[in-house]
Design a protein around this motif. Structure first.
Motif, PDB file in Angstrom:
ATOM      1  N   THR A  83      10.555  -6.130 -12.936  1.00 41.77           N
ATOM      2  CA  THR A  83       9.617  -7.125 -12.415  1.00 41.77           C
ATOM      3  C   THR A  83       9.465  -6.983 -10.903  1.00 41.77           C
ATOM      4  N   MET A  84      10.573  -6.797 -10.204  1.00 44.16           N
ATOM      5  CA  MET A  84      10.515  -6.613  -8.743  1.00 44.16           C
ATOM      6  C   MET A  84       9.755  -5.334  -8.409  1.00 44.16           C
ATOM      7  N   TRP A  85       9.983  -4.295  -9.157  1.00 46.28           N
ATOM      8  CA  TRP A  85       9.287  -3.021  -8.930  1.00 46.28           C
ATOM      9  C   TRP A  85       7.783  -3.203  -9.119  1.00 46.28           C
ATOM     10  N   LEU A  86       7.383  -3.916 -10.183  1.00 48.87           N
ATOM     11  CA  LEU A  86       5.967  -4.181 -10.420  1.00 48.87           C
ATOM     12  C   LEU A  86       5.348  -4.963  -9.268  1.00 48.87           C
ATOM     13  N   LYS A  87       6.096  -5.928  -8.759  1.00 50.87           N
ATOM     14  CA  LYS A  87       5.612  -6.728  -7.624  1.00 50.87           C
ATOM     15  C   LYS A  87       5.363  -5.830  -6.418  1.00 50.87           C
ATOM     16  N   LEU A  88       6.312  -4.963  -6.122  1.00 54.95           N
ATOM     17  CA  LEU A  88       6.174  -4.050  -4.979  1.00 54.95           C
ATOM     18  C   LEU A  88       4.998  -3.092  -5.171  1.00 54.95           C
ATOM     19  N   VAL A  89       4.869  -2.543  -6.373  1.00 57.37           N
ATOM     20  CA  VAL A  89       3.759  -1.622  -6.667  1.00 57.37           C
ATOM     21  C   VAL A  89       2.422  -2.341  -6.501  1.00 57.37           C
ATOM     22  N   ALA A  90       2.303  -3.545  -7.054  1.00 52.36           N
ATOM     23  CA  ALA A  90       1.050  -4.298  -7.000  1.00 52.36           C
ATOM     24  C   ALA A  90       0.685  -4.674  -5.559  1.00 52.36           C
ATOM     25  N   GLU A  91       1.672  -5.149  -4.788  1.00 52.57           N
ATOM     26  CA  GLU A  91       1.397  -5.519  -3.392  1.00 52.57           C
ATOM     27  C   GLU A  91       1.019  -4.299  -2.564  1.00 52.57           C
ATOM     28  N   ASN A  92       1.711  -3.202  -2.772  1.00 53.98           N
ATOM     29  CA  ASN A  92       1.395  -1.970  -2.052  1.00 53.98           C
ATOM     30  C   ASN A  92      -0.011  -1.482  -2.413  1.00 53.98           C
ATOM     31  N   HIS A  93      -0.370  -1.564  -3.687  1.00 57.79           N
ATOM     32  CA  HIS A  93      -1.706  -1.173  -4.141  1.00 57.79           C
ATOM     33  C   HIS A  93      -2.776  -2.010  -3.428  1.00 57.79           C
ATOM     34  N   CYS A  94      -2.544  -3.314  -3.320  1.00 57.87           N
ATOM     35  CA  CYS A  94      -3.499  -4.199  -2.646  1.00 57.87           C
ATOM     36  C   CYS A  94      -3.630  -3.841  -1.169  1.00 57.87           C
ATOM     37  N   ARG A  95      -2.514  -3.558  -0.526  1.00 56.10           N
ATOM     38  CA  ARG A  95      -2.565  -3.166   0.901  1.00 56.10           C
ATOM     39  C   ARG A  95      -3.353  -1.876   1.080  1.00 56.10           C
ATOM     40  N   GLN A  96      -3.137  -0.912   0.195  1.00 63.34           N
ATOM     41  CA  GLN A  96      -3.867   0.355   0.283  1.00 63.34           C
ATOM     42  C   GLN A  96      -5.363   0.148   0.054  1.00 63.34           C
ATOM     43  N   LEU A  97      -5.723  -0.694  -0.898  1.00 65.36           N
ATOM     44  CA  LEU A  97      -7.138  -1.002  -1.150  1.00 65.36           C
ATOM     45  C   LEU A  97      -7.786  -1.608   0.086  1.00 65.36           C
ATOM     46  N   TYR A  98      -7.074  -2.537   0.707  1.00 65.54           N
ATOM     47  CA  TYR A  98      -7.612  -3.208   1.883  1.00 65.54           C
ATOM     48  C   TYR A  98      -7.790  -2.219   3.036  1.00 65.54           C
ATOM     49  N   LYS A  99      -6.786  -1.377   3.278  1.00 57.95           N
ATOM     50  CA  LYS A  99      -6.890  -0.375   4.345  1.00 57.95           C
ATOM     51  C   LYS A  99      -8.043   0.583   4.077  1.00 57.95           C
ATOM     52  N   LYS A 100      -8.178   0.998   2.823  1.00 56.90           N
ATOM     53  CA  LYS A 100      -9.257   1.919   2.454  1.00 56.90           C
ATOM     54  C   LYS A 100     -10.615   1.262   2.675  1.00 56.90           C
ATOM     55  N   ARG A 101     -10.725   0.000   2.321  1.00 57.17           N
ATOM     56  CA  ARG A 101     -11.991  -0.721   2.512  1.00 57.17           C
ATOM     57  C   ARG A 101     -12.341  -0.818   3.996  1.00 57.17           C
ATOM     58  N   ILE A 102     -11.365  -1.162   4.815  1.00 58.42           N
ATOM     59  CA  ILE A 102     -11.606  -1.275   6.260  1.00 58.42           C
ATOM     60  C   ILE A 102     -11.997   0.078   6.833  1.00 58.42           C
ATOM     61  N   LYS A 103     -11.276   1.128   6.436  1.00 58.15           N
ATOM     62  CA  LYS A 103     -11.567   2.474   6.936  1.00 58.15           C
ATOM     63  C   LYS A 103     -12.979   2.905   6.532  1.00 58.15           C
ATOM     64  N   THR A 104     -13.324   2.691   5.265  1.00 55.84           N
ATOM     65  CA  THR A 104     -14.652   3.053   4.774  1.00 55.84           C
ATOM     66  C   THR A 104     -15.726   2.264   5.516  1.00 55.84           C
ATOM     67  N   SER A 105     -15.459   0.994   5.724  1.00 53.17           N
ATOM     68  CA  SER A 105     -16.404   0.129   6.420  1.00 53.17           C
ATOM     69  C   SER A 105     -16.616   0.604   7.859  1.00 53.17           C
ATOM     70  N   ASP A 106     -15.532   0.973   8.514  1.00 52.82           N
ATOM     71  CA  ASP A 106     -15.629   1.461   9.891  1.00 52.82           C
ATOM     72  C   ASP A 106     -16.368   2.788   9.951  1.00 52.82           C
ATOM     73  N   GLU A 107     -16.061   3.690   9.009  1.00 53.91           N
ATOM     74  CA  GLU A 107     -16.678   5.015   9.012  1.00 53.91           C
ATOM     75  C   GLU A 107     -18.175   4.939   8.742  1.00 53.91           C
ATOM     76  N   GLU A 108     -18.547   4.156   7.753  1.00 52.21           N
ATOM     77  CA  GLU A 108     -19.960   4.066   7.385  1.00 52.21           C
ATOM     78  C   GLU A 108     -20.749   3.195   8.347  1.00 52.21           C
ATOM     79  N   ASN A 109     -20.024   2.322   9.049  1.00 52.48           N
ATOM     80  CA  ASN A 109     -20.654   1.432  10.010  1.00 52.48           C
ATOM     81  C   ASN A 109     -21.795   0.646   9.373  1.00 52.48           C
ATOM     82  N   SER A 110     -21.659   0.413   8.059  1.00 49.26           N
ATOM     83  CA  SER A 110     -22.744  -0.226   7.323  1.00 49.26           C
ATOM     84  C   SER A 110     -22.823  -1.729   7.571  1.00 49.26           C
TER      85      SER A 110
END
Length: 196
Positions: A83-110
């Motif tokens: 359960t703890m491992w799943l929590k860590l995986v899920a939180e890390n996945h969310c952080r990566q999604l957010y970073k990717k979204r910000i990076k994509t947003s900055d790059e595309e400048n859309s």
């Protein structure tokens, strides 16, 4: 959280790896639902519903990595509870999604992120000019009730971004993304109703 007895962590991991539908469903979608719901509410995801988020995490943990050909789940090593491992995986996945979204947003400048628009803290629409009953009708037409609640708190009750995020139990990063989506949904409803 109720435990899917009589299975140990390693038995549950093996069952998920072997695509055992019953154990996978009972553990991930029933026993761990409160855990995933908390993460879903707290962090940025592209998912509309918690079940969709659980599906996404399931895919993450069983998909083999390109480098090793092994899935993250097959490398689970009992250094913590499953359960703890799943929590860590899920939180890390969310952080990566957010970073990717910000990076994509900055790059595309859309589009500019809401956090950069601190002086544009309100909708381009003045809800106060619309009759209160009409506003409630419009809000009831929004298909996502969480977005409806965000709009109500922020624009009808006049709460600040921080107060609204706190009431909804969101981090500010998640709030800004949900805020943008809520405004888009409201604008869509207003257009359909001929108010824009």
């Amino acid at each position: 959280m109720t435990r899917y007895v009589p299975y140990s962590d390693i038995e549950i991991v093996q069952a998920i790896l072997n695509r055992d539908k019953e154990i996978t469903f009972n553990y991930l979608y029933k026993d761990c639902y409160p855990l995933f719901k908390t993460i879903f509410n707290k962090y940025y995801t592209d998912c509309n519903e918690c079940v969709e988020f659980i599906n996404e995490i399931y895919v993450v943990i069983i998909t083999p990595r390109k480098e090793s050909g092994r899935s993250p789940l097959s490398d689970f090593g009992l250094r913590c509870t499953f359960t703890m491992w799943l929590k860590l995986v899920a939180e890390n996945h969310c952080r990566q999604l957010y970073k990717k979204r910000i990076k994509t947003s900055d790059e595309e400048n859309s589009e500019m992120d809401d956090r950069l628009l601190s002086n544009r803290d309100s909708l381009d629409i003045d809800l106060t000019s619309i009759n209160t009953m009409d506003v409630e009708t419009i809000l009831s037409l929004m298909h996502n009730q969480r977005y409806c609640q965000l709009i109500r708190l922020r624009y009808l009750e006049g709460k600040s971004n921080e107060e609204t995020a706190e009431i909804l139990g969101m981090t500010m990063a998640n709030y800004y993304n949900k805020h943008k989506l809520a405004k888009e949904q409201l604008v869509s409803v207003l257009r359909k109703e001929g108010l824009l």
